[in-house]
Write a protein that holds these residues in place. Structure first.
Motif, short mmCIF file in Angstrom:
data_model
loop_
_atom_site.label_atom_id
_atom_site.label_comp_id
_atom_site.label_asym_id
_atom_site.label_seq_id
_atom_site.Cartn_x
_atom_site.Cartn_y
_atom_site.Cartn_z
N SER A 1 0.85 -1.19 0.00
CA SER A 1 0.00 0.00 0.00
C SER A 1 0.89 1.24 0.00
O SER A 1 2.08 1.18 0.33
N GLY A 2 0.29 2.38 -0.35
CA GLY A 2 1.05 3.62 -0.30
C GLY A 2 1.56 3.91 1.10
O GLY A 2 2.70 4.34 1.28
N ALA A 3 0.72 3.67 2.09
CA ALA A 3 1.14 3.92 3.48
C ALA A 3 2.32 3.03 3.86
O ALA A 3 3.26 3.47 4.52
N GLU A 4 2.28 1.77 3.44
CA GLU A 4 3.37 0.85 3.73
C GLU A 4 4.64 1.28 3.01
O GLU A 4 5.75 1.20 3.57
N ALA A 5 4.51 1.73 1.77
CA ALA A 5 5.67 2.16 1.00
C ALA A 5 6.35 3.36 1.63
O ALA A 5 7.58 3.45 1.68
N VAL A 6 5.56 4.31 2.13
CA VAL A 6 6.14 5.48 2.79
C VAL A 6 6.82 5.06 4.09
O VAL A 6 7.92 5.53 4.42
N ALA A 7 6.18 4.17 4.85
CA ALA A 7 6.78 3.69 6.10
C ALA A 7 8.11 3.00 5.85
O ALA A 7 9.02 3.06 6.68
N ALA A 8 8.24 2.36 4.68
CA ALA A 8 9.48 1.67 4.33
C ALA A 8 10.53 2.61 3.73
O ALA A 8 11.65 2.18 3.45
N GLY A 9 10.17 3.88 3.54
CA GLY A 9 11.12 4.84 3.01
C GLY A 9 11.18 4.90 1.51
O GLY A 9 12.11 5.50 0.95
N LEU A 10 10.20 4.31 0.81
CA LEU A 10 10.23 4.33 -0.65
C LEU A 10 9.88 5.72 -1.20
O LEU A 10 10.48 6.17 -2.18
N PHE A 11 8.91 6.38 -0.58
CA PHE A 11 8.45 7.67 -1.09
C PHE A 11 8.28 8.66 0.06
O PHE A 11 8.51 8.34 1.22
#
Length: 257
Positions: free
Chosen positions: A163-173
């Protein structure tokens, strides 16, 4: 398919083929490259990219592709890679608003953008597990850098989408927003950047790209920062920023040399 409008020194680029989730074919890639070329020629001071409808970009449009004679190298190496390089080197801050599917080439468009805001429900990953294909457009480099080898291969092998939220939490975006807020947040960020010290932003953009590409180590980057700062001393925005600080007022940057 690609719409471009320019207002107040900001270029707004829209992938507008919602019926096919903004998937890109050869013509779409050419239109997108032309939009960036036009925006650069216009001297804009920021650019905002988004997709129309429920997806940002679902990747390559393969609806009319025959896998028996598909020129994959011509498509990826001849069209996609030069476009991503052009986008990455765009001479102004760039922003993207990502909703829905951000896959394949669509993921590459985000990787080539300076700042990416995603909807918390966006879908990001490698959907190729059932296609007999592999992640492309820079996805391997992004995932390994931010997620590590194990999590990258887990995503690829499983085909699971983050998910977008997961991607941000992982530092992707950069940041995640509710889906109905992400476009406005991105436009606001681009408008704010367009009023800033463009030459200083571009100096930082080049330093970040050099560090990302492993062209600079720590002390090399410090030396490059020093050179950039010295060069900025000769710009009108540098002098305006100092004067505004000393006079306790808001600076009026022009973004020019």
């Amino acid at each position: 398919m690609i719409e471009l409008s320019i207002r107040d020194d900001v270029a707004y680029v829209v992938l507008n083929a919602p019926d096919k989730l903004n998937a890109l074919d050869e013509a779409g890639l050419a239109e997108l490259a032309a939009a960036y070329e036009t925006a650069e020629a216009a001297g804009v001071r920021a650019l905002a990219l988004r997709g129309e409808g429920r997806a940002f970009c679902a990747g390559r449009d393969i609806s009319g592709v025959d896998p028996r004679d598909d020129d994959v190298m011509g498509f990826l190496g001849g069209l996609v890679t030069p476009l991503l390089q052009r986008m990455s080197a765009f001479p102004a801050p760039t922003f993207a608003a990502a909703t829905g599917a951000c896959l394949g080439v669509g993921l590459g468009l985000l990787i080539a953008t300076d700042v990416v805001y995603v909807a918390d429900t966006a879908k990001i990953g490698s959907p190729f597990a059932n296609l007999g294909a592999t992640l492309d457009s820079g996805g391997h480099a992004l995932f390994v850098d931010r997620l590590g080898a194990h999590r990258t291969l887990d995503l690829i092998y499983s085909g699971r989408l983050m998910s977008g939220a997961e991607a941000v939490a992982a530092g992707l975006f950069s940041q995640a927003f509710p889906a109905d807020e992400v476009t406005d947040a991105t436009s606001t960020a681009a408008q704010r950047a367009a009023q800033g010290a463009t030459q200083a932003f571009l100096a930082s953009k080049e330093l970040v790209r050099a560090l990302r590409d492993d062209r600079l180590g720590l002390w090399q980057s410090v030396a490059a920062e020093n050179r950039a700062q010295a060069a900025l001393c000769d710009t009108a925005d540098y002098r305006e920023g100092f004067a505004a600080f000393q006079q306790k007022r808001k600076p009026a940057f022009t973004g020019r040399d």
